[in-house]
Enzyme design. Structure first.
Site, short mmCIF file in Angstrom:
data_model
loop_
_atom_site.label_atom_id
_atom_site.label_comp_id
_atom_site.label_asym_id
_atom_site.label_seq_id
_atom_site.Cartn_x
_atom_site.Cartn_y
_atom_site.Cartn_z
N HIS A 4 33.47 -11.31 28.86
CA HIS A 4 32.32 -10.56 28.33
C HIS A 4 31.45 -9.99 29.43
O HIS A 4 30.28 -9.69 29.23
CB HIS A 4 31.53 -11.43 27.35
CG HIS A 4 32.17 -11.38 25.99
ND1 HIS A 4 33.48 -11.73 25.80
CD2 HIS A 4 31.71 -10.99 24.79
CE1 HIS A 4 33.80 -11.57 24.53
NE2 HIS A 4 32.74 -11.12 23.88
N ASP A 16 22.01 -15.62 23.76
CA ASP A 16 21.83 -15.09 22.40
C ASP A 16 23.14 -15.06 21.62
O ASP A 16 23.14 -14.96 20.40
CB ASP A 16 21.27 -13.65 22.47
CG ASP A 16 19.85 -13.65 22.99
OD1 ASP A 16 19.22 -14.71 22.98
OD2 ASP A 16 19.38 -12.58 23.41
N GLU A 66 11.23 -14.79 22.01
CA GLU A 66 11.82 -13.56 22.55
C GLU A 66 11.01 -12.37 22.03
O GLU A 66 9.92 -12.55 21.48
CB GLU A 66 13.30 -13.42 22.16
CG GLU A 66 14.22 -14.34 22.93
CD GLU A 66 15.68 -13.88 22.96
OE1 GLU A 66 15.97 -12.77 22.51
OE2 GLU A 66 16.53 -14.66 23.45
P1 FAD Z 1 33.51 -13.62 32.09
O1 FAD Z 1 33.03 -12.26 31.78
O2 FAD Z 1 34.91 -13.93 31.77
O3 FAD Z 1 33.21 -13.95 33.63
C1 FAD Z 1 31.96 -13.64 34.22
C2 FAD Z 1 32.01 -13.96 35.72
O4 FAD Z 1 32.11 -15.36 35.90
C3 FAD Z 1 33.21 -13.36 36.44
O5 FAD Z 1 32.86 -13.06 37.76
C4 FAD Z 1 34.21 -14.49 36.42
O6 FAD Z 1 35.15 -14.41 37.48
C5 FAD Z 1 33.30 -15.71 36.55
N1 FAD Z 1 33.84 -16.87 35.86
C6 FAD Z 1 34.29 -16.97 34.59
N2 FAD Z 1 34.67 -18.24 34.34
C7 FAD Z 1 34.43 -18.94 35.47
C8 FAD Z 1 34.61 -20.28 35.84
N3 FAD Z 1 35.10 -21.19 34.99
N4 FAD Z 1 34.26 -20.66 37.08
C9 FAD Z 1 33.74 -19.77 37.96
N5 FAD Z 1 33.57 -18.48 37.66
C10 FAD Z 1 33.91 -18.07 36.43
N6 FAD Z 1 23.73 -13.68 29.07
C11 FAD Z 1 22.59 -14.36 29.07
O7 FAD Z 1 22.21 -14.96 30.06
N7 FAD Z 1 21.82 -14.42 27.94
C12 FAD Z 1 22.19 -13.83 26.78
O8 FAD Z 1 21.49 -13.93 25.79
C13 FAD Z 1 23.41 -13.11 26.76
N8 FAD Z 1 23.84 -12.52 25.63
C14 FAD Z 1 25.02 -11.86 25.63
C15 FAD Z 1 25.47 -11.26 24.45
C16 FAD Z 1 26.67 -10.60 24.42
C17 FAD Z 1 27.13 -9.97 23.13
C18 FAD Z 1 27.45 -10.50 25.59
C19 FAD Z 1 28.73 -9.74 25.59
C20 FAD Z 1 27.01 -11.06 26.78
C21 FAD Z 1 25.80 -11.75 26.81
N9 FAD Z 1 25.33 -12.34 27.98
C22 FAD Z 1 24.15 -13.05 27.95
C23 FAD Z 1 26.02 -12.16 29.25
C24 FAD Z 1 26.98 -13.29 29.53
O9 FAD Z 1 26.28 -14.48 29.86
C25 FAD Z 1 27.86 -12.96 30.73
O10 FAD Z 1 28.49 -11.74 30.54
C26 FAD Z 1 28.91 -14.04 30.94
O11 FAD Z 1 29.49 -13.87 32.19
C27 FAD Z 1 29.96 -13.94 29.90
O12 FAD Z 1 30.73 -15.10 29.88
P2 FAD Z 1 32.30 -15.01 29.86
O13 FAD Z 1 32.75 -16.37 29.56
O14 FAD Z 1 32.81 -13.94 28.99
O15 FAD Z 1 32.54 -14.67 31.41
#
Ligand code: FAD
Length: 532
Positions: free
Chosen positions: A109, A170, A281
């Site tokens: 994400h 969120d 918020e």
């Molecule tokens: P990914 O997108 O898969 O990875 C993000 C980064 O972390 C990459 O650099 C990846 O290499 C690294 N990574 C992933 N897993 C690991 C691991 N196990 N160890 C080390 N590094 C790792 N963020 C907020 O803070 N507050 C919010 O309210 C919020 N709301 C959101 C709502 C939506 C609809 C979306 C799409 C995103 C939101 N986000 C929010 C952002 C979100 O926290 C970040 O995009 C987060 O990185 C997504 O998590 P993911 O598991 O998909 O990570």
């Protein structure tokens, strides 16, 4: 539960040699170059508890942002921590002659390819199902989870024990490793700090493949490095998440302001009071009509007659969104408590809307929108999001320019704005925030319509973001990006400011060959390919 091994120590000589290599910036030319290389036979022949896949890896070259598509050479679907450590170690052992990088992918994400690895290895963290969630009750309850676990699953499992994590995002269909690599900020952060505040211990696979347990007491530097560390120092394979008793219900409240000063005064009052709501918020509404009618499907107006008479047309409005948790047997008291808290606020009285929902429905609220958007084919569109952290003393100057002159309507997606108080946050992590104790998260969460050439086109939104960012660059504002994205190291240095030295030193300690999380574009893999 956690397997402790000694932390890595590189020799000073090799660090010095690598400093120069790490300093090279990555750029788009490299990403799109025709340099084709494959995973070494070494890796292809390795045995894993899970498996490596070399084909049909399109999913791992995509993310929520839907703008960057970098194809990996292979995807590892790990079934054990040792799968992860052995592949990283193997790549580390190839040394500076190899170009291979490794990106842990949570739920993908990210917005701009941060979890992708061009021609490298992507590790699909959701395949890692160990450890099974294991709960510890007592005075300080916690749960041990896999780094690839989704927060929504942790919520459901915790509730079976009458417990819940304290701090959220969120949207809950994100992984533990993904949000802890950023911060995890939501409406509870003013009270409990972001998610990186609510972790007792991590197990991490460093850039040399070593498995290290870290916490505030053990391997503290690595622990702090990884929290908010943008995946640069290690892959989080396990996390120990703090829990508290779970409420069953939530009073969810919205109210409008037309004066920004009153809105921010009330928000800052709520985040600094000892007795307050559990979630604070807010969002901005520009040039929207029929707003209150839209709310009626899920909220009830406190005064339906007056609410009917309210017209929002044309005005910039600011919506305070707050929530109070409770258990049904306390329902009488909770209403009194809420009335008393509301009586201190200066919202437009006719615009008070309330709703009562289950705790799960409140926390998982964005998923409801996801389902609706998916049905309309509007979820997998480009998301040119922009997240900023704005110091409290500059929020009026920011709002005046951005909401007054740059951002003309909020029809492309929500614009969140709410303050948090850093004084309750953990010090020493890799997260970069403004210098003031109180700052606002301002999130422009736009969706672009692929075929459009109008105001909802990607181009239009990107132009608007650029204008906002160029205003934010004025040094006296002290604004920082959250979920930051830059394309060269000079910009990253400016982002980290005085913290750059520590960030750089930690990179040399824990991922000296810059193997991990190449999609962040902070460091480039130390190899011949990068030195041009
Ligand atoms: P990914 O997108 O898969 O990875 C993000 C980064 O972390 C990459 O650099 C990846 O290499 C690294 N990574 C992933 N897993 C690991 C691991 N196990 N160890 C080390 N590094 C790792 N963020 C907020 O803070 N507050 C919010 O309210 C919020 N709301 C959101 C709502 C939506 C609809 C979306 C799409 C995103 C939101 N986000 C929010 C952002 C979100 O926290 C970040 O995009 C987060 O990185 C997504 O998590 P993911 O598991 O998909 O990570």
């Amino acid at each position: 539960m956690f397997n402790s091994q000694s932390s890595i120590q590189k020799t000073i000589a090799s660090k010095l040699l690598l400093i120069s290599l790490l300093s090279f910036m990555i750029n788009k030319t490299h990403l799109s170059s025709n340099n084709s290389f494959t995973v070494s036979p070494h890796i292809a022949n390795m045995k894993f508890d899970g498996h490596l896949s070399f084909k049909n890896n399109e999913n791992e070259s995509k993310d929520f942002g839907n703008r960057y598509h970098l194809i990996p050479s292979a995807v590892l679907h790990p079934k054990s921590v040792s799968d992860i450590s052995s592949i990283v170690k193997c790549i580390f052992d190839m040394g500076v002659n190899s170009e291979l990088t490794v990106a842990a992918r949570g739920h993908g994400h990210s917005l701009k390819g941060q979890a992708q690895a061009y021609q490298g290895v992507v590790i699909s963290m959701e395949s890692l199902r160990v450890p099974e969630m294991s709960f510890h009750v007592g005075k300080y309850p916690y749960v041990d989870v896999s780094g690839g676990e989704l927060w929504i699953n942790i919520l459901h499992e915790s509730l079976k024990h009458g417990l819940t994590p304290k701090s959220w995002t969120d949207y809950l269909h994100l992984t533990v490793g993904g949000t802890l690599s950023n911060a995890g900020i939501s409406g509870q952060a003013f009270l409990h700090g972001p998610q990186i505040n609510n972790v007792y211990q991590l197990q991490v696979v460093t850039g040399s493949g070593e498995v290290v347990t870290c916490s505030d007491e053990q391997n503290t530097d690595l622990f702090h490095a990884v929290l908010g560390g943008l995946g640069q120092f290690g892959i989080i394979t396990q996390a120990r998440i703090a829990l508290q008793p779970a409420p069953r219900k939530v009073k969810w409240i919205r109210a409008l302001y037309s004066e920004f000063t009153l809105f921010t005064k009330d928000q800052e009052h709520l985040i600094s009071s000892t007795n307050s709501f559990d979630y604070v918020e807010g969002f901005v509404i520009i040039n929207r009509t029929g707003l209150l009618n839209n709310w009626r499907s899920s909220f009830n107006p406190k005064d339906p007659v007056q609410a009917n008479q309210f017209t929002s047309e044309g005005k910039i409005l600011f919506c305070l969104e707050i929530a109070k948790y409770f258990n049904p047997e306390e329902s009488n008291n909770i209403d009194q408590e809420i009335d008393s808290l509301l009586s201190e606020l200066s919202y437009i009285k006719s615009t008070l809307f309330q709703s009562e929902v289950s705790y799960v429905d409140f926390l998982d609220r964005v998923h409801v929108s996801e389902i609706k958007l998916r049905e309309k084919g509007l979820w997998e569109v480009p998301h040119p999001w922009l997240n900023l952290l704005v110091p409290s003393s500059k929020i009026h100057e920011f709002a005046h320019e951005v909401f007054g002159n740059i951002f003309k309507d909020t029809s492309n997606g929500p614009v969140l704005i709410y303050p948090v108080n850093k004084s309750r946050w953990r010090n020493g992590t890799s997260l970069v925030t403004p210098e003031e104790d109180v700052f606002y998260l301002v999130a422009f969460l736009s969706s672009a319509i692929p075929s459009s050439t109008g105001k909802d086109s990607l181009q239009h939104i990107l132009t608007q973001n650029k204008k906002i960012l160029s205003f934010c660059e004025r040094p006296h504002l002290g604004i920082k990006q959250y979920l930051p994205h830059y394309i060269n190291q000079e910009e990253w240095k400016a982002h980290f400011g005085t913290n750059w030295e520590v960030f750089f030193r930690r990179k040399l300690s824990y991922d000296p060959l810059a193997i991990l999380a190449p999609g962040q574009r902070i460091f480039q893999r130390a190899n011949a390919f990068s030195i041009e």
